[in-house]
Design a protein around this motif. Structure first.
Motif, mmCIF file in Angstrom:
data_model
loop_
_atom_site.group_PDB
_atom_site.id
_atom_site.type_symbol
_atom_site.label_atom_id
_atom_site.label_comp_id
_atom_site.label_asym_id
_atom_site.label_seq_id
_atom_site.Cartn_x
_atom_site.Cartn_y
_atom_site.Cartn_z
ATOM 1 N N ILE A 153 0.850 -1.199 0.000
ATOM 2 C CA ILE A 153 0.000 0.000 0.000
ATOM 3 C C ILE A 153 0.883 1.245 0.000
ATOM 4 O O ILE A 153 0.611 2.214 -0.695
ATOM 5 C CB ILE A 153 -0.946 0.008 1.211
ATOM 6 N N GLY A 154 1.954 1.194 0.792
ATOM 7 C CA GLY A 154 2.763 2.398 0.959
ATOM 8 C C GLY A 154 3.534 2.805 -0.281
ATOM 9 O O GLY A 154 3.707 3.987 -0.545
ATOM 10 N N ILE A 155 4.042 1.847 -1.049
ATOM 11 C CA ILE A 155 4.852 2.233 -2.211
ATOM 12 C C ILE A 155 3.985 2.492 -3.436
ATOM 13 O O ILE A 155 4.141 3.483 -4.125
ATOM 14 C CB ILE A 155 5.893 1.147 -2.545
ATOM 15 N N TRP A 156 3.053 1.573 -3.712
ATOM 16 C CA TRP A 156 2.343 1.666 -4.985
ATOM 17 C C TRP A 156 0.939 2.238 -4.853
ATOM 18 O O TRP A 156 0.152 2.170 -5.774
ATOM 19 C CB TRP A 156 2.304 0.292 -5.658
ATOM 20 N N GLY A 157 0.638 2.754 -3.671
ATOM 21 C CA GLY A 157 -0.718 3.221 -3.422
ATOM 22 C C GLY A 157 -0.990 4.593 -3.985
ATOM 23 O O GLY A 157 -0.158 5.198 -4.653
ATOM 24 N N PHE A 168 -3.883 1.012 8.544
ATOM 25 C CA PHE A 168 -4.097 -0.416 8.329
ATOM 26 C C PHE A 168 -3.226 -1.237 9.272
ATOM 27 O O PHE A 168 -3.701 -2.140 9.961
ATOM 28 C CB PHE A 168 -3.779 -0.751 6.867
ATOM 29 N N PHE A 169 -1.943 -0.891 9.319
ATOM 30 C CA PHE A 169 -1.017 -1.688 10.123
ATOM 31 C C PHE A 169 -1.368 -1.604 11.607
ATOM 32 O O PHE A 169 -1.471 -2.612 12.295
ATOM 33 C CB PHE A 169 0.419 -1.203 9.903
ATOM 34 N N LEU A 170 -1.561 -0.386 12.085
ATOM 35 C CA LEU A 170 -1.751 -0.231 13.528
ATOM 36 C C LEU A 170 -3.071 -0.836 13.986
ATOM 37 O O LEU A 170 -3.150 -1.452 15.042
ATOM 38 C CB LEU A 170 -1.647 1.247 13.918
ATOM 39 N N TYR A 171 -4.120 -0.679 13.177
ATOM 40 C CA TYR A 171 -5.409 -1.284 13.521
ATOM 41 C C TYR A 171 -5.270 -2.791 13.681
ATOM 42 O O TYR A 171 -5.689 -3.381 14.675
ATOM 43 C CB TYR A 171 -6.415 -1.021 12.384
ATOM 44 N N PRO A 238 -11.924 1.147 4.112
ATOM 45 C CA PRO A 238 -12.107 2.034 2.963
ATOM 46 C C PRO A 238 -10.823 2.782 2.617
ATOM 47 O O PRO A 238 -10.467 2.902 1.441
ATOM 48 C CB PRO A 238 -13.190 2.997 3.432
ATOM 49 N N ASP A 239 -10.094 3.226 3.652
ATOM 50 C CA ASP A 239 -8.841 3.941 3.377
ATOM 51 C C ASP A 239 -7.845 3.040 2.671
ATOM 52 O O ASP A 239 -7.267 3.406 1.645
ATOM 53 C CB ASP A 239 -8.231 4.444 4.688
ATOM 54 N N ALA A 240 -7.635 1.848 3.258
ATOM 55 C CA ALA A 240 -6.620 0.960 2.700
ATOM 56 C C ALA A 240 -6.992 0.528 1.285
ATOM 57 O O ALA A 240 -6.164 0.557 0.380
ATOM 58 C CB ALA A 240 -6.445 -0.266 3.598
ATOM 59 N N HIS A 241 -8.260 0.161 1.089
ATOM 60 C CA HIS A 241 -8.666 -0.301 -0.231
ATOM 61 C C HIS A 241 -8.550 0.773 -1.280
ATOM 62 O O HIS A 241 -8.141 0.529 -2.407
ATOM 63 C CB HIS A 241 -10.119 -0.777 -0.181
ATOM 64 N N VAL A 242 -8.936 1.971 -0.900
ATOM 65 C CA VAL A 242 -8.936 3.038 -1.882
ATOM 66 C C VAL A 242 -7.512 3.398 -2.273
ATOM 67 O O VAL A 242 -7.209 3.609 -3.442
ATOM 68 C CB VAL A 242 -9.692 4.256 -1.322
ATOM 69 N N GLU A 243 -6.621 3.421 -1.284
ATOM 70 C CA GLU A 243 -5.264 3.882 -1.581
ATOM 71 C C GLU A 243 -4.399 2.775 -2.169
ATOM 72 O O GLU A 243 -3.406 3.056 -2.816
ATOM 73 C CB GLU A 243 -4.619 4.443 -0.321
ATOM 74 N N ALA A 244 -4.738 1.513 -1.889
ATOM 75 C CA ALA A 244 -3.884 0.427 -2.363
ATOM 76 C C ALA A 244 -3.891 0.371 -3.886
ATOM 77 O O ALA A 244 -4.852 0.800 -4.520
ATOM 78 C CB ALA A 244 -4.370 -0.902 -1.793
ATOM 79 N N PRO A 245 -2.808 -0.163 -4.479
ATOM 80 C CA PRO A 245 -2.850 -0.411 -5.915
ATOM 81 C C PRO A 245 -3.869 -1.525 -6.192
ATOM 82 O O PRO A 245 -4.266 -2.233 -5.261
ATOM 83 C CB PRO A 245 -1.439 -0.878 -6.232
ATOM 84 N N THR A 246 -4.268 -1.689 -7.436
ATOM 85 C CA THR A 246 -5.324 -2.657 -7.744
ATOM 86 C C THR A 246 -5.019 -4.034 -7.158
ATOM 87 O O THR A 246 -5.869 -4.646 -6.521
ATOM 88 C CB THR A 246 -5.482 -2.773 -9.268
ATOM 89 N N LYS B 429 8.477 3.838 6.685
ATOM 90 C CA LYS B 429 7.773 4.750 5.777
ATOM 91 C C LYS B 429 8.781 5.674 5.097
ATOM 92 O O LYS B 429 8.743 5.848 3.873
ATOM 93 C CB LYS B 429 6.756 5.561 6.598
ATOM 94 N N LEU B 430 9.689 6.263 5.869
ATOM 95 C CA LEU B 430 10.659 7.185 5.274
ATOM 96 C C LEU B 430 11.515 6.472 4.237
ATOM 97 O O LEU B 430 11.767 6.990 3.158
ATOM 98 C CB LEU B 430 11.562 7.769 6.359
ATOM 99 N N MET B 431 11.924 5.253 4.556
ATOM 100 C CA MET B 431 12.842 4.556 3.655
ATOM 101 C C MET B 431 12.151 4.138 2.356
ATOM 102 O O MET B 431 12.744 4.185 1.297
ATOM 103 C CB MET B 431 13.390 3.297 4.337
ATOM 104 N N TYR B 432 10.921 3.686 2.492
ATOM 105 C CA TYR B 432 10.281 3.064 1.334
ATOM 106 C C TYR B 432 9.329 3.987 0.586
ATOM 107 O O TYR B 432 9.159 3.859 -0.610
ATOM 108 C CB TYR B 432 9.524 1.800 1.766
ATOM 109 N N PHE B 433 8.668 4.881 1.302
ATOM 110 C CA PHE B 433 7.585 5.623 0.646
ATOM 111 C C PHE B 433 7.995 7.032 0.244
ATOM 112 O O PHE B 433 7.301 7.661 -0.537
ATOM 113 C CB PHE B 433 6.343 5.710 1.555
ATOM 114 N N ASP B 434 9.075 7.546 0.804
ATOM 115 C CA ASP B 434 9.440 8.927 0.507
ATOM 116 C C ASP B 434 10.560 8.979 -0.523
ATOM 117 O O ASP B 434 11.381 8.071 -0.590
ATOM 118 C CB ASP B 434 9.878 9.647 1.790
#
Lengths: 511, 478
Positions: A153-157, A168-171, A238-246, B429-434
């Protein structure tokens, strides 16, 4: 033929090793990396064939069992095995990974090797979740899964991906750590260091008092309720799904949500049956809120992915309803409680598998549109059918399945669950059945606004219809959706003995 | 005469290391800067030989020396071996750091070896006085090391702070020991233990003694509310020294806790348990919450250390063998993870650029996917996410706590872990997403990269197969 092969270990570790190979091939050898990823995904799919063929669906016992000591000081075993509940979910996982790899083939431009590797590793971990019979092993797979998903989610979202992925992770992390304490507690109750056990099947027979069950059940409810997700802990989805890549949305919707349902089946129902019976009213209330209220929320969405995300929550409400509705019957003293339980559990299972197909297909459809238009706003579309007729046919089919039209897989599970709820209480069934109206309303309205009508703007006018790759992916899912809708019997047969055993176990109680 | 030779043979590793430290001290004077590598390799060789001596030459059974004031037991062997290995890696990382800044002097290694000697004595001490001697040898070496970069005002300030507060803590500890001595008339640990068991919990002076001892120990380990020095010293000291302070001394600190609380004052368990509960909850809370607000990575790791110390103490407070071995496992694992975390800072730093701000890790995945992955391993391990070894450490401690019947404490601990997960995730997050801010190539030598990679793979490997290390820790305490 495949007797003696550690088939489950292969299923788990092959994609993980594949992920490492793909990472090693790296970004410079993109095509090789992609091909290797596809190869490993398909290879794992082939491994499922002996798994399905050699599966004996006349027994409820665990099959393909592997058991080796792992952490001996704590009596933790590398203990794998599957029954009729886990098997369909494993096959679903393997299938979805192949589709995701194909679907991401040309679309993903940034860090392709890492993308493919993350999904392969994710696949191995998810199969591990379904196959683990030691609770610590289960927990390790369950948690480790968060790492690749966090990255995906974080890279390709999308634009708001960092917020979404942290949430998503913390929940999920918060939900599961309390379950860890519950697992340790049961280990210590089962004897602790002197012969205690973390085996899930031992937990099924562990005598627990009402109070103990109550707290342990709450821990499970939080862990798996977040995963499913149930109202009101659904807000990460909803947040995770919307932001995630397909691909991420597909895996999230098709598999990880099922892990919540699977957790209830494997842990909450058999380990804490009395607490489940005691708290059934709450769980059913939450499920019905998910079905009805979230259905209305879906109606109000302007973003296609968000709409599908909310419809996922509503559909998963059916799953939790089906899982727990039997307890409501038992408390009302209706004689054929176990018949209802069977119907409810099977309905929930069918609904899970069906939702795996349907939600994956819906997210892929949105992905197809998004790749062309780079917009998820419903208002940016209109009249797509004029330029993409083949695509529109698929989307209509999947939307119908999403709305629960008879003849598609969406109908079977919902119908069974509604039928089971009738045995418990007319109003449960009545409220659950509103989904047939709400679901139809939000999906049909989505179709109307996106597909039909005049061509809304010139960008829609310039759309190209789906290519062969996309056709293959959607076609495969369409086959699954129709097959499951017309002839669900093979699926029901596979899980029949396991579900029956679970029903006797959970209705017998522990007190 | 023969008897004393036998006794001395138990101290062989200590004697050898002392001799080597003195030899290196003298030899280094005659080496030109170009030949400084000789000092480094000689130091590594001494550690290796000491490891060999500790593991192979000594008897398997428990043995004593100097009238039972020095002990050789399975626990001491395991902890010492862990200390040598960790410190050897510390020296690898430090060499690159010091070399780049023209601070590559032999004194660093000599002081480091003396600190190791101090830790060895702490681990093996079986008399309160010997324990104190070991602690002081360690502390004095560390004070000097913090001030190693004498031109840095920040480092001097940190050294001053560390020295004043450290001396205060030593004073507290010594005062507590003197009270215990006053009541029991003994300093040897078995004798104290017997005397305390006889006197019982009602003796007010004894309990006061325990209080002072506890304050001293908590200071040294950096448990809240005696943690104020930790962030300042971690941030102010050169990273090479922070690395040193943050890793192996915690293992020695665990041994000190065991020798003082469990071995000597076991009869007062109810008292120290109650004190530790407070320290644990405060450490977990402050460590995890304040860390979120940090923008400096060294400072953040300082608060994370405080939280980890909370977990180590939680293992001890259970008062059961399971808890002790869990705490031991945790302290070794902690040292391994922290080693990697600081190693990563050194990897990215170069002369004039410390790489200790969180933002310096931005976009690391684009610059070096492999080392971004290593950092990911360290961070997820510290957060306690499986399948990394940090999870097993937490699992071991939590099961000991639950076994003792303190389920509520386990719940509190995991809830704070979730809060803690946030700031570890932020690094990822800093390493991968920024996007990357720094574009410089990573220019560290091959052996540095090799050791760091081995460190990361060890965290992953022990996570996949923790059974062995866990079994050692349990065997060490039986």
């Amino acid at each position: 033929m495949s007797a003696g092969w550690p088939l489950l270990s292969l299923l788990i570790w092959l994609p993980i090793v594949g992920g490492i190979v793909v990472l090693w091939l790296g970004e410079r050898r993109q095509l090789m990396a992609k091909t290797a990823a596809l190869l490993f995904a398909v290879l794992n799919f082939y491994l499922c064939i002996p798994l399905y063929c050699d599966f004996n669906n006349t027994t409820a016992a665990m099959q393909f069992v592997e058991r080796y000591p792992w952490i001996e000081s704590f009596n933790i075993y590398y203990h794998l095995g599957i029954d009729g509940i886990a098997l369909p979910l494993i096959i679903l996982t393997v299938l979805m990974t192949v589709l995701v790899v194909v679907a991401g083939w040309e679309v993903i431009q940034k860090n392709v090797a890492q993308y493919m590797a993350a999904f392969l590793i994710m696949e191995g971990l998810m199969i591990g979740v379904f196959a683990a019979l030691d609770s610590i092993l289960f927990y390790i797979f369950f948690e480790a899964m968060l790492i690749p998903m966090f990255i995906i989610i974080g890279i390709w979202g999308g634009a708001n991906r960092v917020y979404a992925t942290l949430k998503f992770f913390l929940y999920t992390f918060l939900g599961s750590v309390l379950m860890l304490v519950a697992l340790i507690y049961m280990y210590s109750r089962s004897g602790g260091l002197d012969g205690g056990s973390f085996a899930i099947l031992d937990f099924h027979y562990l005598q627990l008092s009402g109070v103990e069950q109550f707290w342990i059940f709450l821990a499970f409810l939080l862990a798996f309720g977040v995963k499913v997700p149930m109202w009101p802990v659904h807000t990460w989805l909803p947040d995770a799904h919307v932001e995630a890549p397909t691909g991420g949305s597909v895996i999230l919707a098709a598999i990880t949500l099922k892990i919540g349902g699977y957790g209830f089946l494997r842990f909450a129902l058999p380990i804490t049956p009395d607490a489940s019976a005691q708290l059934v009213g709450w769980v059913i209330a939450l499920s019905l809120i998910a079905v009805v209220y979230i259905g209305f929320v879906a109606l109000a969405q302007r973003d296609m992915k968000k709409l599908i995300a909310y419809s996922s929550i509503a559909h998963m409400g059916f799953v939790t309803l089906g899982l727990f509705v039997a307890f409501a019957v038992a408390t009302n003293n209706i004689a054929d409680a176990s018949q209802t339980a069977l119907l409810g559990l099977q309905g929930a299972m069918v609904q899970m598998v069906s939702h795996g197909f349907v939600s994956a297909a819906m997210f892929l459809c949105v992905g197809v549109l998004y790749d062309r238009m780079h917009s998820r706003e419903i208002s940016d579309y209109g009249g797509v059918i004029n330029t993409m007729p083949v695509f529109a046919a698929f989307m209509v089919l999947f939307s119908m399945a999403n709305a629960g039209l008879p003849g598609t897989s969406g109908f079977v599970g919902e119908f069974m669950v509604i039928l089971a709820s009738f045995q418990a209480n007319f109003w449960y069934a009545f409220l659950a059945a509103t989904t047939l109206i709400l679901g139809a309303a939000y999906t049909l309205w989505l179709l109307k606004r996106v597909l039909f009508g005049e061509i809304a703007n010139e960008r829609v006018g310039a759309l190209q219809d789906i290519d062969r790759r996309e056709f293959g992916v959607l076609g495969l899912l369409a086959l699954g959706v129709i097959a499951l809708g017309v002839w669900p019997q093979p699926l029901l047969d596979v899980m029949q003995p396991s579900v029956e055993q679970l029903v006797t176990h959970m209705l017998a109680g522990k007190l | 005469m023969i008897n004393s030779f036998q006794e001395l043979s138990i101290l062989l590793p200590e004697i050898f290391l002392l001799g080597m430290a003195c030899l290196i001290l003298v030899l280094d004077l005659f080496l030109s800067q170009r030949l400084r590598a000789v000092t480094f390799w000689l130091t590594q060789l001494s550690l290796l030989v000491t490891l060999f001596l500790s593991l192979k030459l000594l008897p398997d059974a428990t043995a004593f020396a100097f009238g039972e004031s020095f002990i050789h037991d399975p626990m001491s062997v395991l902890l010492k071996a862990a200390i040598y290995i960790i410190i050897a890696a510390v020296f690898f990382y430090s060499r690159a750091y010091l070399h780049e800044r023209n601070m590559h002097k032999g004194e660093y290694y000599v002081l480091g070896l003396f600190a190791v000697l101090g830790m060895m004595i702490m681990v093996s001490a079986y008399s309160l006085l010997v324990l104190y001697l070991g602690l002081e040898l360690l502390s004095l070496s560390l004070y000097a090391m913090v001030a190693f970069n004498r031109d840095s005002a920040q480092a001097s300030e940190a050294a001053m702070k560390y020295f004043v507060l450290g001396a205060l803590a030593s004073g507290m500890l010594l005062y507590g020991i003197s009270m215990i001595y006053g009541v029991t008339g003994e300093l040897g640990i078995p004798a104290v233990s017997a005397a305390v068991a006889e006197t019982g919990r009602d003796n007010i002076v004894l309990v006061f003694g325990l209080c002072f001892v506890m304050v001293g120990l908590a200071f040294k380990l950096g448990a809240v509310p005696f943690h104020m020095w930790v962030p300042d010293v971690y941030q102010g000291a050169p990273t090479a020294v922070t690395l040193f302070i943050g890793t192996a001394p915690k293992i020695a600190g665990f041994a000190m806790m065991m020798r003082v609380l469990v071995d000597s004052l076991g009869a007062l368990q109810a008292d120290w348990q109650a004190m530790l509960v407070v320290l644990v909850i405060l450490s977990l809370a402050i460590g995890n919450i304040i860390a979120i607000a940090q923008t400096n990575l060294k400072r953040m790791l300082a608060y994370s250390t405080i939280a980890h110390v909370g977990f180590i103490l939680m293992g001890i407070l259970t008062g059961s063998a399971t808890g002790y071995s869990a705490a031991m496992f945790y302290s070794i694992v902690y040292a391994l993870m922290t080693l990697g975390g600081f190693g990563m800072i050194i990897l990215l730093s170069r002369n004039g650029f410390e790489a200790d701000r969180l933002d310096d890790f931005k976009g690391l995945n684009e610059r070096s996917p492999w080392f971004a992955f290593m950092m990911l391993i360290f961070m997820f391990s510290m957060a306690g996410v499986p399948p990394l070894v940090g999870f097993h450490a937490k699992l071991a401690v939590l099961s000991a706590v639950v076994e003792t019947g303190m389920v509520w404490l386990a719940v509190v601990a995991v809830l704070f872990s979730v809060i803690g997960a946030f700031y570890y995730l932020r690094i990822i997050k800093l390493m991968y997403f920024d996007p990357a801010e720094q574009r410089e190539q990573i220019n560290k030598s091959f052996d540095f990269k090799l050791v760091l990679s081995a460190n990361g793979l060890a965290v992953l490997g022990f996570g996949l197969y923790p059974g062995l290390l866990m079994a050692w820790c349990i065997a060490a305490l039986v």
